[in-house]
Motif scaffolding. Structure first.
Motif, mmCIF file in Angstrom:
data_model
loop_
_atom_site.group_PDB
_atom_site.id
_atom_site.type_symbol
_atom_site.label_atom_id
_atom_site.label_comp_id
_atom_site.label_asym_id
_atom_site.label_seq_id
_atom_site.Cartn_x
_atom_site.Cartn_y
_atom_site.Cartn_z
ATOM 1 N N LEU A 9 0.790 -1.223 0.000
ATOM 2 C CA LEU A 9 0.000 0.000 0.000
ATOM 3 C C LEU A 9 0.824 1.275 0.000
ATOM 4 O O LEU A 9 0.275 2.354 -0.117
ATOM 5 C CB LEU A 9 -0.941 0.008 1.219
ATOM 6 C CG LEU A 9 -2.032 -1.051 1.186
ATOM 7 C CD1 LEU A 9 -2.924 -0.909 2.400
ATOM 8 C CD2 LEU A 9 -2.858 -0.942 -0.082
ATOM 9 N N TYR A 34 0.378 -3.294 -7.550
ATOM 10 C CA TYR A 34 -0.842 -2.917 -6.855
ATOM 11 C C TYR A 34 -1.603 -1.855 -7.637
ATOM 12 O O TYR A 34 -1.031 -0.907 -8.165
ATOM 13 C CB TYR A 34 -0.491 -2.377 -5.467
ATOM 14 C CG TYR A 34 -1.711 -2.173 -4.607
ATOM 15 C CD1 TYR A 34 -2.267 -0.915 -4.480
ATOM 16 C CD2 TYR A 34 -2.306 -3.241 -3.961
ATOM 17 C CE1 TYR A 34 -3.393 -0.720 -3.705
ATOM 18 C CE2 TYR A 34 -3.418 -3.052 -3.194
ATOM 19 C CZ TYR A 34 -3.973 -1.786 -3.063
ATOM 20 O OH TYR A 34 -5.084 -1.604 -2.308
ATOM 21 N N THR A 36 -4.243 1.075 -7.401
ATOM 22 C CA THR A 36 -4.890 1.943 -6.412
ATOM 23 C C THR A 36 -6.346 2.225 -6.746
ATOM 24 O O THR A 36 -7.092 2.699 -5.895
ATOM 25 C CB THR A 36 -4.163 3.294 -6.319
ATOM 26 O OG1 THR A 36 -4.144 3.898 -7.616
ATOM 27 C CG2 THR A 36 -2.753 3.104 -5.815
ATOM 28 N N TYR A 39 -8.708 0.731 -4.334
ATOM 29 C CA TYR A 39 -8.538 1.000 -2.909
ATOM 30 C C TYR A 39 -9.100 2.377 -2.564
ATOM 31 O O TYR A 39 -9.625 3.082 -3.420
ATOM 32 C CB TYR A 39 -7.057 0.901 -2.529
ATOM 33 C CG TYR A 39 -6.862 0.533 -1.070
ATOM 34 C CD1 TYR A 39 -7.164 -0.748 -0.626
ATOM 35 C CD2 TYR A 39 -6.424 1.470 -0.145
ATOM 36 C CE1 TYR A 39 -7.006 -1.092 0.704
ATOM 37 C CE2 TYR A 39 -6.254 1.135 1.190
ATOM 38 C CZ TYR A 39 -6.552 -0.153 1.606
ATOM 39 O OH TYR A 39 -6.411 -0.492 2.929
ATOM 40 N N GLN A 45 -10.395 2.046 4.664
ATOM 41 C CA GLN A 45 -9.301 1.956 3.709
ATOM 42 C C GLN A 45 -8.516 3.265 3.631
ATOM 43 O O GLN A 45 -7.292 3.256 3.503
ATOM 44 C CB GLN A 45 -9.846 1.580 2.329
ATOM 45 C CG GLN A 45 -10.330 0.137 2.244
ATOM 46 C CD GLN A 45 -10.869 -0.216 0.875
ATOM 47 O OE1 GLN A 45 -11.223 0.657 0.093
ATOM 48 N NE2 GLN A 45 -10.947 -1.508 0.583
#
Length: 592
Positions: A9, A34, A36, A39, A45
């Protein structure tokens, strides 16, 4: 506070950037796949995406934080350390780690902010609060950078710098530009942060950012480009000449400090030593803290007990601080004397800061009925064996930043400690500091003040720890506040930055005070050890005439260049332009 995985993250928006241009001073997060876009969809979150900014990027700054703040300032003795004798150069590993950590905070905080700004679906108030947290951490990193290294590059958007491959061609900005940039970042953070931390878990709120802004204005008030000369070369230091502080900046410092004091709803903790115990990680007085945890990846933990704790202090074999300790000069400031068995104990802060003969602590070794300094040195406790002697030639040992043993850690944190791991938070801005910022700002260039609010705030700070100080003073001097800051914040990584602030407008005064300090130990550590041991075993205390302060080691050669740390050699090799004079930086194009 629930923490998240640092790799998956941390600043995920950089994953599509060209990473080949990264350097120590422009840190790039771990490359990962990853995405984003999936998210930052809800409040949990958003908060999870910010949590790691409270610890991991700051991890490698811990040692530099203490060595610069306390050893360089004369509060702590550390043998032949270059931080003690002012022989520090750009090859120092702790200095390089410190710099890299601060630039890492800038990169991570900026990227988290950008991710949140572009996110959709999360509650707007939580999203804004988290964006404000990221900007506050970014500002604090720059505040450390400018006070440590002087002029540094302003990297508002690390992604743009990376994508345009400009990392090797960045010029430093003038110090005044950097302070103006910090103010701009904090002003934006204040518009985003809530009045209160609704989670109750120690997250930043509006008043935390205002408190930091008050400190920035107080520091900036003394700096003047007109009275500054930039010097190029290996150290790239600055030279200041004496002048009056900027009244408008002093007024701003007082204004923001007073707003925090009167409207934040915060108050001083009744017992000073409680501030540094695990059950007070989150409390009314602690405003900005590194929130360490043992329940996660490496870099999320506090490791300071390893450097400061005496051999055998915990069960993990990871303490190596027995040769170092609070300086004789700091003992003098508290009115204490390691060559006497009688503790004055007129100021509660002394015992909460340093151990001396006769000191006992109920908050250490709770499984052993408490901790006794001399008993530990010469007898030890089950599972806690020291080297059997006193190693530090100042006769004192650290207290702040220590959690104790594993039983203490479990008592205060409900979790076990580990090798180089504790969950004790590091408080880097407290309300008591804000009180003293207000006092100093009201004194300003006059040398004294009779302002009743300032006098009362000073009284509150001192009376908490010195009960005999039982009424408001009728006036305050600059010297009163200068000394009080030292006693209140000793060993909290702040004192050197007080000297930097003073150097800006009173360079000779700052130089003279550092040069006059008693920074050495006593001349015969073996005799000091024997003195303590006889007292513990036989109750006798006879100081040999040969046991005196070491005057054979010369005072450090403190000069103008001493108040600007050398840039790490690794940064200069990567970008030689860092050795050139700073350039004017146009802040008009800065947007959020």
């Amino acid at each position: 506070m629930k923490k998240i995985n640092f790799k998956t993250l941390a600043c995920a928006a950089l994953m599509t950037a060209a990473l080949s241009s990264c350097s120590d001073y422009l840190d790039c997060p771990t490359e990962d796949a990853y995405n984003t876009s999936s998210y930052y969809k809800d409040a949990a979150q958003c908060r999870a995406g910010v949590n790691y900014l409270y610890n991991s990027p700051w991890y490698d700054f811990q040692r530099g934080f203490f060595k610069v703040g306390e050893i360089l300032s004369g509060n702590y003795y550390w043998g032949s350390s270059p931080y003690l004798n002012f022989t520090l150069n750009g090859s120092d590993e702790d200095l390089a780690n410190m710099s890299a950590s601060l630039w890492s905070v800038n990169t991570h905080a900026t990227t988290v902010y950008d991710n949140l700004k572009n996110a959709t679906g999360a509650p707007e108030d939580v999203k804004r609060a988290c964006m404000g947290e990221a900007l506050t951490w970014k500002a604090f990193a720059y505040f450390y950078l400018v006070r440590s290294f002087g002029s540094v590059p302003i990297i508002h958007s690390p992604i743009d710098i990376i994508n345009s491959q400009q990392a090797t061609s960045l010029h430093k900005a003038k110090i005044s530009n950097v302070y103006d940039y910090i103010i701009k970042v904090l002003e934006e953070a204040i518009t985003l942060l809530p009045e209160r931390d609704e989670t109750g878990k120690g997250r930043l709120d509006k008043y935390c950012a205002e408190a930091l802004l008050a400190k920035v204005y107080l520091t900036k008030s003394g700096f003047s480009e007109e009275h500054t000369k930039y010097n190029n070369g290996t150290y790239s230091y600055i030279t200041c000449t004496a002048h009056q502080r900027n009244q408008a900046d002093l007024d701003k410092a007082a204004e923001y400090a007073l707003d925090v004091i009167e409207h934040s709803g915060r108050s001083l903790e009744p017992v000073y030593s409680d501030l540094f115990r695990g059950d007070h990680n989150v409390c009314s007085e602690n405003m900005i803290s590194w929130a360490w945890s043992t329940q996660g990846n490496w870099t999320m933990q506090n490791s300071l007990q390893c450097d400061l704790g005496m051999k055998g202090f915990d069960e993990y074999g990871d303490n190596w601080g027995q040769y170092c300790g609070p300086s004789i000069d700091l003992q003098d400031a508290f009115g204490e004397n390691a060559l006497s068995p009688n503790r004055m104990n007129i100021d509660d802060r002394r015992k909460a800061t340093m151990m001396l003969p006769g000191d006992q602590y109920d908050y250490f070794y709770s499984d052993c009925g408490g901790f006794d300094y001399l008993k530990f040195l010469y007898n030890g406790y089950p599972d806690h064996k020291s080297g059997g002697e006193l190693y530090c030639p100042t006769g004192a040992a650290a207290v702040k930043h220590l959690y104790g043993d594993n039983a203490d850690h479990i008592k205060y944190f409900q979790t076990a400690a580990g090798v180089q791991k504790s969950a004790l938070w590091t408080h880097i801005l407290r309300l008591a500091d804000v009180y003293l910022i207000y006092c100093e700002a009201k004194i300003g260039n006059n040398g004294t003040t009779t302002d009743p609010k300032a006098c009362n705030l000073f009284y509150q700070v001192r009376h908490r720890s010195v009960k005999s100080y039982d009424k408001d003073p009728s006036s305050l001097s600059w010297e009163d506040v200068w000394k009080e800051r030292r006693l209140e914040l000793a060993c909290e990584g702040d004192r050197w930055y007080d000297f930097v602030r003073r150097y800006y407008y009173d360079p000779q005064g700052a130089i003279n005070e550092v040069k006059s300090q008693r920074r050495n130990g006593y001349n015969n550590q073996d005799a000091l050890d024997e003195l303590y041991k006889n007292y513990y075993e036989n109750g006798t205390w006879t100081v040999p005439s040969t046991l005196i302060y070491n005057t054979s080691t010369a005072a450090p050669n403190v000069t103008d260049r001493s108040f600007t740390l050398p840039l790490p050699s690794s940064d200069v090799i990567f970008n030689p332009l860092l050795m050139e004079a700073p350039e004017e930086y146009d802040l008009s194009g800065i947007t959020f």
